[in-house]
Scaffold this active site. Structure first.
Site, mmCIF file in Angstrom:
data_model
loop_
_atom_site.group_PDB
_atom_site.id
_atom_site.type_symbol
_atom_site.label_atom_id
_atom_site.label_comp_id
_atom_site.label_asym_id
_atom_site.label_seq_id
_atom_site.Cartn_x
_atom_site.Cartn_y
_atom_site.Cartn_z
ATOM 1 N N HIS A 59 9.881 10.531 14.164
ATOM 2 C CA HIS A 59 10.110 10.706 12.590
ATOM 3 C C HIS A 59 11.633 10.366 12.182
ATOM 4 O O HIS A 59 12.149 10.641 11.302
ATOM 5 C CB HIS A 59 9.891 11.875 12.326
ATOM 6 N N GLU A 86 -1.791 0.902 11.867
ATOM 7 C CA GLU A 86 -0.686 0.155 11.187
ATOM 8 C C GLU A 86 -1.021 -1.481 11.266
ATOM 9 O O GLU A 86 -0.793 -2.171 10.283
ATOM 10 C CB GLU A 86 0.518 0.404 11.889
#
Lengths: 410, 337
Positions: B129, B60
Site C-alpha cells: 500500500h 484490475e
C-alpha cells in the site's frame, strides 16, 4: 475411506502424433439438424445442453436441415461462398508473397473461412468486432478493399496503419473491425467494455469478441467473462476452437472443462457450440446471439468447432507435431466445399460456375496485388517514412519526441 | 476561495467534469455506493446515477481492459485503481493496449482514459500500500503521467487529464490527501484547511499537463521533485538555510525540461528527489537529461535522493522514507563542491 496416494502431475496430450493415423473418433459429432433451437429469451440455465453438443445445419448431402436452418436466400449464400473463396485465394497469394520475401510474416485461415465470413453477415453497420489475427473474413464480408489489406501486409506507403504493425493486424473502424493487438486475449475485456459503453448510452450496436481455444487460458478471458456476467452488456463472446494453439493441442487450455463453451456456465452465460465449418450454422448461431444482444438479454458465448488446416503462421511447420493428413481427416469437412455442395443441391450453382467464379476472384485478387505492389512491399517501392514512426504516439507530439525525430533527420 | 482537502478537490474535479460531459464515467473497486476507500468518488453515484459511477469486480485487468473498450467507443472513463500497488494485473492492458491503440491504428482508435491511483507511502501501508511505480509508466511510450502535490493542482490537473485525448496515469500521493506532509513524522500533521495550498477555485479550471511549477525561487541550487516530496523538499530547504530553487514537476511525462534546465543552468547545482526506489527510478532519467543540457553550468555532480532499493517496509517506514534530513545532507553535499 479413499486410499492416500502421492500426487502425480497430469499433463494432457493428444493421442495422435506424426507417424500415426489421424483419428477423430473421440470427437462426438451429432447429425445435422439434431440440436434444438430455443427461443433467444430462454434463461441460460434451461439450455445448458447447447454447450455440449454441436449445432449443425448442412448434412452430408448438402441439405439444410433442422431448427437452425434459417432460410437464408440463395443470393446471400452465393455471396457467402464468394467471400470464403476470396479469403482463401487471398491467403494463398499472400502466403506465396511472404515466401517470395515481399513481407515478413503471414497468417492464413485455411479451413476456418466460414466462421468470420458468415458471422459478419449477421452483424449490422456500427457493430464492432474485436478480432484476433484469424478473422480477416470479417473484413472481406464487409466489403473492405483487398488492396488496403495487402498494403497493410506489405507495410507499404498505402498501409492504413503506416507500417507500424505486423502483417494481418488490420484496423478499420468504418468496417467494425477493431485494431488487432497481437497480444492474445487482451481484446476480450475491451469488447465487453465497448458493449458496456453501448449499454451506458442506450445504443443498440453490439460488440463481438474473438479468441482462440489456446488463449482462453489467459486471465483476460476470465476477467472479461466476469464483467460480461456482472453487467450483461450486448456482447457476443466467440471462441474459435481450431484444435491447435501453435503446437499445443486444445486439451492443455481446456483442462478439465468438458468444452470451451461450458466455461460460460460458471458465469451464468448462455453458451452454444457450433459447427464452424458450416456456413449456415455459423450464421444461424450468430443471428441468435445478436437477437439476444439487441433485446437487452445480454451476452452469449459461442464456441465454433473447427480445424486449423494450415500452419499457425508462416513461421510454423505443423508436420512436426501432428500427422500431415489430419486436416483431410477432420470430420466436419471443408467449409467452402460444403456450402458449394449445398448451393449445387439447391440448383443455384454448378461445378462450371464454381470454376468460373474461382477464375474471376483470382483475377480480382491478382489485380489488387498488382496495385498494392505498384506502391511497394516491405523491402521495395514506396514505404512509410521514419517520420511516421514518431506520429500518433500521442495526439500532440511532446517535446522529447520532437527532439528524437529531429535526431533521425525528420 | 473555498478550502478543500486533496480528496475533496479530486471529488470536485469529478463533479465538474461529469456535469460538463455526459460521456465521463467513473468505475473502480468500491467507488460507487460507498464512494471509494479514500472517499474520492463519494456522492458521484447518487448525483449521476449507477450507469455513470459504479463498482467493479476485483479485477484490475478487467477494469483497465473494459476501460480501454469504453474509451475506444467514445466515452471518457475515469477509473480508479484502489492502490497503485494493485495495478500490476492491469499493467498489460495499459502498456500493450491503452498506450499503443492510437499508434497501432494510426489514430483510428484512441484511448482517452484517466487511470487514477493512490501512490506513495507515509501511512504505514508496508509493501502493498506504499509503492511509487511512476517509472513503470514513464517508461511506456504512449502514456502520460501526472503527480499533483496540492489540492488546487490535483483538481486542475485532473480536469486537464480528463480533457486529454490520450491515456493519463494520475498518481495521487495518498499521504497528501488530508494535508501537506513535510516528512517530520514525529510532529503533528497539518490539515489542508490551515495551509494556503488548500485553497481551491470553484468550478472549471485546468492546469496544463507538461508544465512544472517553481514552488520556491532560489539561486544556490535546484531541487527537482514531485508529489509528497515537494513538501519534504521545502522543509529541508528551510532547515538547511540554503537558497534553493524547488521545482514541482506536476507532470512527469511530458516533462517540462525547459523549466528544469533553465533553473539548473542558473544555480549550477542540482538534487533530484523522489520517494520511489533509486535504481532505474525517474530520478535517473532526470539526472541524465539535466547533465546533458546543463553540463557546462554544473558546479557539482547531480545527486539523487530516493527510497532505498528494498520493498517498502512496515516497521522501518521512517528509515525508508527519504525525509528532510537526507535531503538536507544531499543539499549540503552539492554545496561543498
Amino acid at each position: 475411506m479413499t486410499e492416500e496416494r502421492a500426487p502425480s502431475l497430469h499433463v494432457p496430450a493428444p493421442s495422435i502424433r506424426p507417424g500415426d493415423d489421424p483419428d477423430f473418433s473421440h470427437v462426438s459429432i451429432p447429425r445435422a439438424g439434431e440440436v434444438d433451437r430455443p427461443d433467444p429469451a430462454t434463461p441460460p440455465e434451461e439450455m445448458r445442453d447447447l454447450a455440449f453438443s454441436i449445432i449443425r445445419v448442412l448434412n452430408r448431402k448438402g441439405e439444410a436441415v433442422g431448427p437452425w436452418a434459417s432460410g437464408l436466400d440463395s443470393e446471400t449464400l452465393l455471396q457467402g461462398l464468394r467471400d470464403m473463396m476470396k479469403l482463401r485465394i487471398y491467403d494463398a497469394r499472400m502466403m506465396t508473397a511472404q515466401r517470395q520475401g515481399k513481407t515478413s510474416f503471414y497468417m492464413q485461415h485455411l479451413g476456418e473461412e466460414a466462421i468470420s465470413c458468415a458471422f459478419q453477415r449477421a452483424l449490422r453497420k456500427g457493430d464492432m468486432n474485436f478480432p484476433t489475427y484469424r478473422q480477416a473474413g470479417l473484413l472481406i464480408a464487409s466489403g473492405y478493399p483487398l488492396v488496403k489489406m495487402m498494403n497493410q501486409v506489405y507495410s507499404n506507403d498505402g498501409d492504413p496503419v503506416r507500417g507500424r504493425q505486423l502483417p494481418v493486424f488490420y484496423s478499420s473502424k468504418e468496417h467494425g473491425f477493431f485494431s488487432i493487438s497481437g497480444n492474445l486475449a487482451t481484446q476480450y475485456p475491451q469488447a465487453v467494455g465497448w458493449a458496456m459503453a453501448a449499454a451506458i448510452k442506450g445504443d443498440k450496436r453490439l460488440a463481438a469478441a474473438w479468441i482462440g481455444d489456446g488463449s482462453t487460458a489467459e486471465s483476460d478471458f476470465h476477467g472479461a467473462l466476469v464483467f460480461a456476467s456482472t453487467y450483461k452488456p450486448p456482447v457476443i463472446l466467440n471462441i474459435v476452437n481450431n484444435q491447435w494453439a501453435i503446437s499445443t493441442f486444445q486439451g492443455i487450455a481446456r483442462g478439465g472443462a468438458g468444452t470451451f463453451a461450458a466455461r460460460g456456465h460458471g458465469f451464468g452465460l448462455p453458451a452454444l457450440r457450433v459447427d464452424g465449418n458450416d456456413y449456415l450454422a455459423v450464421h444461424a448461431a450468430a443471428t441468435w446471439a445478436t437477437e439476444r444482444a439487441r433485446a437487452d438479454l445480454g451476452p452469449t458465448i459461442i464456441e465454433f468447432v473447427t480445424y486449423r488446416a494450415g500452419g499457425h503462421s508462416t513461421s510454423d511447420d505443423p508436420s512436426a507435431y501432428r500427422p500431415k493428413e489430419e486436416g483431410t481427416a477432420w470430420p466436419l469437412g471443408d467449409p467452402i466445399l460444403r456450402l458449394k455442395t449445398h448451393l449445387i443441391a439447391l440448383g443455384v450453382w454448378s461445378e462450371e460456375r464454381h470454376t468460373q467464379a474461382e477464375a474471376e476472384i483470382k483475377a480480382e485478387v491478382v489485380a489488387a496485388q498488382k496495385e498494392a505492389e505498384a506502391i511497394g512491399t516491405l523491402h521495395s517501392g514506396r514505404r512509410p517514412t521514419p517520420r511516421d514512426m514518431f506520429e500518433d504516439v500521442f495526439a500532440e507530439m511532446p517535446p522529447h519526441l520532437i527532439r528524437q525525430r529531429h535526431e533521425v533527420g525528420y | 476561495m473555498p478550502r478543500m482537502t486533496m480528496i475533496e478537490a479530486i471529488r470536485d474535479a469529478h463533479v465538474v467534469a461529469m456535469e460538463a460531459d455526459p460521456d465521463v464515467i467513473v468505475m473502480g473497486e468500491d467507488v460507487g455506493y460507498f464512494g471509494g476507500v479514500f472517499r474520492c468518488t463519494a456522492g458521484l453515484q447518487k448525483q449521476f446515477g449507477v450507469a455513470r459511477c459504479f463498482d467493479t469486480p476485483i479485477s484490475e485487468l478487467g477494469i483497465v481492459g473494459t476501460g480501454v473498450g469504453m474509451a475506444a467507443y467514445g466515452l471518457k472513463p475515469v477509473i480508479e485503481i484502489q492502490f497503485a500497488d494493485y495495478m500490476y494485473p492491469g499493467y498489460d492492458q495499459l502498456v500493450s493496449e491503452a498506450a499503443r491503440l492510437r499508434y497501432r491504428s494510426a489514430g483510428e482508435f484512441t484511448c482517452p482514459m484517466v487511470v487514477r491511483m493512490p501512490t506513495g507511502g507515509g501511512i504505514f501501508g508496508a509493501q502493498t500500500h506504499s509503492q511509487s511505480p511512476e517509472a513503470l509508466f514513464t517508461h511506456v511510450a504512449g502514456l502520460k503521467t501526472v503527480v499533483p502535490s496540492t489540492p488546487a493542482d490535483a483538481k486542475g490537473l485532473l480536469l486537464a487529464a480528463i480533457a486529454d485525448p490520450d491515456p493519463v496515469i494520475f498518481l495521487e500521493p495518498k499521504r497528501l490527501y488530508n494535508g501537506p506532509y513535510d516528512g517530520h513524522h514525529d510532529r503533528p500533521s497539518v490539515p489542508w484547511s490551515k495551509h494556503p495550498d488548500g485553497e481551491v477555485e470553484a468550478g472549471h479550471y485546468t492546469i496544463p499537463l507538461g508544465k512544472a511549477r517553481i514552488v520556491r525561487e532560489g539561486t544556490d541550487a535546484t531541487l527537482v521533485t514531485y508529489g509528497t516530496m515537494v513538501h519534504v523538499a521545502l522543509a529541508a530547504v528551510e532547515e538547511a538555510g540554503i537558497d534553493v530553487e524547488v521545482i514541482d514537476l506536476r507532470t512527469l511525462l511530458p516533462l517540462d525540461l525547459e523549466t528544469i534546465t533553465a533553473s539548473v543552468c542558473k544555480t549550477g547545482r542540482c538534487v533530484v528527489l523522489h520517494e520511489a526506489t533509486l535504481t532505474s527510478g525517474y530520478g535517473a532519467e532526470l539526472a541524465a537529461l539535466i547533465q546533458q543540457d546543463c553540463f557546462y553550468s554544473l558546479e557539482a555532480p547531480i545527486l539523487r535522493v530516493a527510497g532505498w532499493d528494498t520493498p517498502y517496509p512496515h516497521a522501518q517506514e521512517w528509515d525508508y522514507f527519504p525525509g528532510p534530513a537526507r535531503v538536507r545532507r544531499a543539499l549540503e553535499t552539492v554545496m561543498k563542491d
